[in-house]
Motif scaffolding. Structure first.
Motif, short mmCIF file in Angstrom:
data_model
loop_
_atom_site.label_atom_id
_atom_site.label_comp_id
_atom_site.label_asym_id
_atom_site.label_seq_id
_atom_site.Cartn_x
_atom_site.Cartn_y
_atom_site.Cartn_z
N ARG A 207 0.83 -1.21 0.00
CA ARG A 207 0.00 0.00 0.00
C ARG A 207 0.86 1.25 0.00
NH1 ARG A 207 -3.04 -2.99 3.79
NH2 ARG A 207 -2.09 -1.83 5.50
N SER A 208 1.97 1.22 0.75
CA SER A 208 2.83 2.40 0.83
C SER A 208 3.49 2.71 -0.52
CB SER A 208 3.91 2.20 1.90
OG SER A 208 4.87 1.24 1.49
N LEU A 209 3.70 1.69 -1.33
CA LEU A 209 4.28 1.91 -2.65
C LEU A 209 3.26 2.44 -3.65
CD1 LEU A 209 6.48 -1.31 -3.05
CD2 LEU A 209 7.24 0.99 -2.42
N ASN A 210 2.00 2.06 -3.45
CA ASN A 210 0.97 2.39 -4.42
C ASN A 210 0.19 3.66 -4.10
OD1 ASN A 210 1.57 0.04 -5.85
ND2 ASN A 210 0.17 -1.18 -4.62
N SER A 211 0.27 4.13 -2.87
CA SER A 211 -0.48 5.33 -2.52
C SER A 211 0.37 6.23 -1.63
CB SER A 211 -1.78 4.96 -1.80
OG SER A 211 -1.51 4.22 -0.63
N GLU A 212 0.32 7.51 -1.94
CA GLU A 212 1.11 8.48 -1.20
C GLU A 212 0.51 8.68 0.19
OE1 GLU A 212 2.67 13.08 -1.83
OE2 GLU A 212 1.72 11.98 -3.47
N GLY A 213 1.36 8.85 1.17
CA GLY A 213 0.89 9.06 2.54
C GLY A 213 0.51 7.81 3.28
N ALA A 214 0.88 6.63 2.75
CA ALA A 214 0.54 5.36 3.40
C ALA A 214 1.74 4.73 4.07
CB ALA A 214 -0.06 4.40 2.37
N GLU A 215 2.75 5.55 4.43
CA GLU A 215 3.92 5.01 5.10
C GLU A 215 3.55 4.51 6.50
OE1 GLU A 215 7.11 7.76 5.10
OE2 GLU A 215 7.35 7.77 2.92
N PHE A 216 4.34 3.58 6.99
CA PHE A 216 4.07 2.98 8.28
C PHE A 216 5.37 2.76 9.03
CE2 PHE A 216 4.85 -0.38 5.30
CZ PHE A 216 5.58 -1.33 6.01
N THR A 217 5.26 2.30 10.26
CA THR A 217 6.43 2.12 11.13
C THR A 217 6.36 0.78 11.84
OG1 THR A 217 6.54 4.50 11.54
CG2 THR A 217 7.69 3.08 13.12
N VAL A 218 7.50 0.15 12.01
CA VAL A 218 7.56 -1.06 12.82
C VAL A 218 8.46 -0.81 14.02
CG1 VAL A 218 7.14 -2.64 10.90
CG2 VAL A 218 9.49 -2.05 11.51
N MET A 219 8.07 -1.40 15.14
CA MET A 219 8.87 -1.34 16.37
C MET A 219 9.13 -2.77 16.81
SD MET A 219 6.94 1.62 18.57
CE MET A 219 6.60 3.23 17.88
N LEU A 220 10.38 -3.13 16.92
CA LEU A 220 10.76 -4.45 17.40
C LEU A 220 11.14 -4.32 18.87
CD1 LEU A 220 10.99 -7.32 16.33
CD2 LEU A 220 13.38 -6.85 15.75
N ALA A 221 10.36 -4.96 19.74
CA ALA A 221 10.56 -4.85 21.19
C ALA A 221 11.03 -6.18 21.75
CB ALA A 221 9.26 -4.43 21.88
N ASP A 222 12.02 -6.11 22.63
CA ASP A 222 12.59 -7.30 23.24
C ASP A 222 12.63 -7.12 24.75
OD1 ASP A 222 14.38 -9.88 22.59
OD2 ASP A 222 15.26 -8.80 24.28
N ILE A 223 12.17 -8.13 25.49
CA ILE A 223 12.19 -8.06 26.95
C ILE A 223 13.64 -8.21 27.42
CG2 ILE A 223 11.35 -9.07 29.10
CD1 ILE A 223 8.93 -10.10 27.56
N ASP A 224 14.10 -7.26 28.21
CA ASP A 224 15.49 -7.27 28.69
C ASP A 224 15.70 -8.39 29.71
OD1 ASP A 224 16.09 -5.01 27.14
OD2 ASP A 224 15.34 -3.68 28.71
N TYR A 225 16.81 -9.08 29.56
CA TYR A 225 17.23 -10.11 30.52
C TYR A 225 16.13 -11.16 30.77
CZ TYR A 225 20.83 -6.60 31.44
OH TYR A 225 21.83 -5.68 31.31
N PHE A 226 15.42 -11.52 29.73
CA PHE A 226 14.32 -12.46 29.92
C PHE A 226 14.82 -13.85 30.35
CE2 PHE A 226 11.13 -15.51 28.29
CZ PHE A 226 10.04 -15.08 29.04
N LYS A 227 16.01 -14.22 29.90
CA LYS A 227 16.55 -15.51 30.30
C LYS A 227 16.71 -15.59 31.81
CE LYS A 227 20.28 -18.79 29.23
NZ LYS A 227 20.55 -19.13 30.62
N ARG A 228 17.06 -14.47 32.44
CA ARG A 228 17.18 -14.46 33.90
C ARG A 228 15.83 -14.74 34.57
NH1 ARG A 228 20.75 -9.02 35.19
NH2 ARG A 228 22.64 -9.57 33.98
N VAL A 229 14.76 -14.22 33.96
CA VAL A 229 13.43 -14.47 34.52
C VAL A 229 13.13 -15.97 34.50
CG1 VAL A 229 10.95 -14.06 34.22
CG2 VAL A 229 12.58 -12.19 33.81
N ASN A 230 13.39 -16.62 33.37
CA ASN A 230 13.15 -18.06 33.27
C ASN A 230 14.04 -18.84 34.22
OD1 ASN A 230 11.07 -18.21 31.38
ND2 ASN A 230 12.47 -18.10 29.64
N ASP A 231 15.34 -18.45 34.30
CA ASP A 231 16.28 -19.18 35.15
C ASP A 231 15.97 -18.99 36.63
OD1 ASP A 231 17.52 -20.01 32.86
OD2 ASP A 231 19.16 -18.56 32.97
N THR A 232 15.52 -17.80 37.00
CA THR A 232 15.29 -17.49 38.42
C THR A 232 13.92 -17.94 38.90
OG1 THR A 232 16.72 -15.54 38.20
CG2 THR A 232 15.27 -15.65 40.14
#
Length: 373
Positions: A207-232
């Motif tokens: 859509r962003s290529l075919n129509s002007e003003g249809a740009e979008f954004t992605v956010m990649l979120a990662d939980i910090d130190y998640f391995k510690r949560v599982n281990d603890t």
């Protein structure tokens, strides 16, 4: 294996609509029967069966409008009432030895349709066979037109065929839709999974290529130190943390975009805009909401986020690669922060105490290409 029943539970959202449609159909049928009754009156002869059908339609419409009877009871009331009317007509003809009139065959067709709409398939087949046997016996006893009996039989066979295979098709479609939904849903969090989100991103990019003003954004979120949560705390607590973070992300993003579990402890947010103020605001809300979300019995966690906009790239793979690179830059810078692109100037969100998180200083000689929140 034959489907056992046509009755399916009606959701609360569908219930009012179904009742309105049912009432409308009953009133339309009553109107048609009223025209027939008035026509018969002008001719000086009213068929009791037609008047009884009019009363049945009006009665069912009233029940649906002013009561909350279960659907099964309503359906069986219609089938039993109509069956009683037709059988009474046929018995009257048997007593008078009059041939079956043409207008009596239509109620027979209606009964077959009603049977396959209300009853399980085997019961509907047995009901139809019994009804045809009654018509056949009366036709022989009264010398009625055998051609009309044959047409009623053919119509009944067609209704049975369409009803059975219609149910098969509906059941198969429902199974396919459910399999499609499950193939794109993360079981643990209920969010869209990587496959479903990737398709969504591809569609947004097209859509962003075919129509002007249809740009979008992605956010990649990662939980910090998640391995510690599982281990603890163990993997059960880790799963609860994932569910909590998923819930927080969905709440904060809301109607502005979509959230998916990208894999492991990573989540991907698709925002339907690339406007800098909106992107910064959502990124700050997500970052702050996760780190301040307190649930008794669960450890507090933070997230690192990498942000990329469709206007920066020429392909989906480039977009995801840039978001991933910025996520790792956020982690390398100390975690618990948002890494923005060059189009989004730095603005630090406040933590729970109202203090502003420090933004790493940029070299004096150059403007930063990518900055932290």
């Amino acid at each position: 294996m034959l489907p056992q029943t046509p009755h399916q539970p009606t959701s609360r959202a569908q219930e009012p609509l179904r009742r309105r449609v049912y009432v409308a159909v009953c009133l339309l049928a009553a109107a048609a029967l009223l025209v027939i009754v008035l026509t018969d009156l002008r001719r000086g002869q009213v068929e009791p069966g037609t008047a009884a059908g009019l009363a049945l339609c009006l009665g069912v419409a009233g029940l649906l409008q002013f009561s909350r009877l279960p659907w099964l009871l309503v359906d069986y009331t219609v089938l039993l009432g109509a069956s009683g009317i037709v059988v009474t007509q046929l018995l009257h003809l048997l007593g008078t030895q009059e041939p079956i009139p043409l207008r009596t065959y239509f109620p027979g067709v209606f009964l077959v349709i009603a049977a396959f709409s209300v009853l399980p398939v085997r019961a509907a087949l047995a009901y139809t066979a019994a009804l045809l046997a009654i018509f056949a016996g009366l036709s022989v006893a009264t010398g009625s037109d055998v051609v009309l009996l044959g047409e009623l039989t053919l119509a009944s066979l067609l209704i049975a065929h369409l009803s059975y295979f219609g149910r098969q098709v509906s059941a198969e479609r429902a199974r396919s839709e459910e399999q499609y939904r499950l193939s794109r849903t993360d079981v643990l969090t209920g969010l869209e999974n990587r496959r479903g989100m990737y398709e969504r991103i591809q569609q947004a990019f097209s859509r962003s290529l075919n129509s002007e003003g249809a740009e979008f954004t992605v956010m990649l979120a990662d939980i910090d130190y998640f391995k510690r949560v599982n281990d603890t705390f163990g993997h059960d607590v880790g799963d609860q943390v994932l569910q909590r973070v998923a819930s927080v992300l969905q709440r904060e993003v809301g109607h502005q975009g979509s959230v998916a579990r990208w894999g492991g402890e990573e989540f991907l947010i698709l925002l339907e805009t690339s406007e800098a103020p909106v992107v910064r605001a959502v990124a700050g809300q997500v970052w702050h909401a996760v780190r301040t979300a307190a649930v008794m019995g669960l450890p507090a966690v933070t997230t690192s986020l990498g942000v990329a906009s469709s206007g920066e790239v020429v392909s989906v793979s480039d977009l995801l690669r840039i978001a991933d690179r910025r996520l790792y830059q956020a982690k390398d810078a100390g975690r618990d922060r948002v890494q923005l692109g060059p189009a989004l100037y730095a603005r630090a969100p406040s933590d729970a105490a109202g203090k502003t998180r420090p933004v790493p200083a940029a070299p004096a000689s150059t403007a930063p290409r990518e900055q932290n929140l």
